[in-house]
Scaffold this active site. Structure first.
Site, PDB file in Angstrom:
ATOM      1  N   GLU A   1       0.707  -1.273  -0.008  1.00  0.00           N
ATOM      2  CA  GLU A   1       0.007  -0.080  -0.079  1.00  0.00           C
ATOM      3  C   GLU A   1       0.876   1.277  -0.076  1.00  0.00           C
ATOM      4  O   GLU A   1       1.519   1.699   0.950  1.00  0.00           O
ATOM      5  CB  GLU A   1      -1.012  -0.014   1.183  1.00  0.00           C
TER       6      GLU A   1
ATOM      7  N   CYS B   1      -2.860   8.811   3.343  1.00  0.00           N
ATOM      8  CA  CYS B   1      -2.490   8.115   1.934  1.00  0.00           C
ATOM      9  C   CYS B   1      -3.678   8.513   1.040  1.00  0.00           C
ATOM     10  O   CYS B   1      -3.416   8.714  -0.298  1.00  0.00           O
ATOM     11  CB  CYS B   1      -1.899   6.778   1.962  1.00  0.00           C
TER      12      CYS B   1
END
Length: 469
Positions: free
Chosen positions: A242, A276
């Site tokens: 990720e 993020c």
């Protein structure tokens, strides 16, 4: 640290200071693992895997469920500790703790449902496909969600029957240790979970060089992710990545602007933009652009910045001084290239902490660094667009593909934009793209594989075909 069922203090080891980002004060020291520590963790994980894979899924689920209850029973104390070392407002930390507990419980329950299948064959024969835990997992978690990230990294392998060596962030170690404590108190056997801190490159190289590790899970920057994938390739370890994002937001002229503003201002400045999936590039259709920009600016200006432990705070500090310097450099570059700063744009001198103003910038050329590099801070970039094709081209222009958002009241536009956006997660009239039962994933330079949901558990399982004649 926590190795082979024992707490390991800093005695005889190098340490790294833990700093309260709201004050700049040193609040503790975290021990850095030696090579011997890492070898002990690897050996422990190997023994722990042999034990845990043979433990019934029902018992694994009970441990994870008890850990979730343990966390929730201490939510105020744990949330305060996480805010103290990471900085985000206490209200955000409480929500994060709730999500962490739900993640642990969900993985426990889903681990009971890791079903295989039987393939039809002629009488007297059969072929079965079974799912088995992949093996010891090395997991690396960042500092921006000091409770949620460790819960994800631990919950998936433990729910699947794997052992795990977790390296949480040195910037926020106590939060991760509380997640670990919940599992220990809930009956997790020694060896199933090991927690180490250290110099990131040294730890990753050491762990991934070992044939004991069969899977890598990493959350962090694209550059570091690529480095780790190269290390994992040498050992043939599977990876879940990720990585970075630069989320576009498409606001069409038929959108409910109040809804879009309410959701987007809160989401943009959540955790000071250190998320993020934080919305960053706002593309607003021309007919509503001026109103959206004006209202967004007013709301950004009203965000109260301060110590996360204070009830009035709506945005806390950045993680450390380096983040302040990085955000300032992006703002100065934007200003030099003609960007208009509508509010913010400067560090805030407050109690010695690492604060930065909520910032809104428009009229940015594509050459501006902030239009191409993930800011990971409280910067909102607002640009106008005319047509659907034009905005899709801009939204998909970058190599990132983690999250994207759109606001429209047209069912047709919603369908078209959902198909056209290149992202692992798309929120249409919502920011709710992260939950325990839905995959959290990116494409392109934002990574591969998924955490959460069935996909997160599957990442820690391998399949075996058994044919019998």
């Amino acid at each position: 640290m926590y190795i082979d069922g024992q707490w390991i203090a800093a005695d005889g080891r190098d340490t790294q200071p833990v700093i309260n980002p709201a004050t700049g004060a040193i609040i503790g020291q975290v021990p850095l693992a030696t090579a011997d520590d890492l070898d002990r963790a690897l050996e422990s994980a190997q023994r722990g895997f042999a034990l845990w894979r043979a433990t019934p899924a029902l018992e694994r689920a009970r441990v994870l469920r008890r850990a979730a209850d343990w966390l929730l029973a201490r939510r105020d104390e744990i949330a305060a500790i996480a805010t103290f070392e990471q900085g985000k407002p206490l209200g955000e930390t409480r929500i994060e703790l709730q999500a962490a507990a739900e993640c642990l419980e969900w993985y426990g329950e889903e681990g009971r449902r890791a079903y295989g299948r039987v393939i039809p064959r002629q009488p007297g024969s059969r072929t079965m496909v079974v799912k088995e835990p992949v093996g010891p997992v090395a997991a690396f978690a960042p500092w921006n969600f000091p409770l949620g990230n460790p819960a994800r990294k631990l919950g998936a392998p433990i729910g699947a029957g794997c052992s795990v060596i977790l390296k949480p962030p040195e910037e926020a170690p106590a939060s991760a240790m509380l997640i670990a404590q919940a599992l220990i108190e809930s009956g997790l056997p020694a060896g199933v979970m090991n927690i180490v801190y250290g110099v990131p490159d040294q730890v990753s190289r050491h762990l991934l060089a070992s044939p004991i590790i069969r899977k890598l899970s990493f959350t962090g920057s694209t550059a570091v992710g690529r480095h780790l994938m190269k290390l994992a390739a040498d050992g043939g370890q599977r990876t879940t990545m990720e990585l970075g994002g630069h989320a576009p937001v498409l606001v069409f002229d038929d959108a409910d602007l109040d809804q879009a503003l309410n959701l987007m201002v809160g989401s943009k400045y959540r955790n000071a933009g250190q998320v993020c999936i934080s919305p960053t590039r706002f593309y607003v259709q021309e007919n509503v652009y001026s109103r959206f920009l004006e209202e967004f600016t007013l709301r950004a200006r009203a965000v109260t910045v301060g110590n996360g432990l204070q009830a009035s705070t709506r945005m806390g500090p950045l993680a450390h001084e380096r983040r302040v310097e990085a955000i300032q450099a992006l703002v100065e570059d934007a200003r030099r290239q003609g960007g208009q700063i509508h509010t913010g744009g400067h560090p805030i001198a407050l109690d010695g902490g690492y604060f930065f103003e909520p910032t809104v910038i428009s009229q940015l050329p594509l050459s501006a660094r902030v239009m191409n590099e993930e800011p990971f801070g409280p910067l909102a970039l607002i640009q106008p667009f005319r047509t659907f094709d034009e905005v899709i081209e801009q939204a998909n222009r970058l190599p990132f593909g983690l999250a994207a958002y759109a606001f429209t009241q047209s069912a047709k536009t919603a369908l078209l934009v959902g198909d056209a956006l290149e992202a692992g997660m798309v929120g249409i009239n919502t920011t709710a793209v992260g939950s325990a039962d839905a995959p959290f994933c990116g494409i392109k330079d934002s990574g591969h594989g998924a955490e959460n949901a069935i996909e997160g558990l599957e990442a820690c399982l391998t399949i075996k075909q058994i044919s019998q004649g």
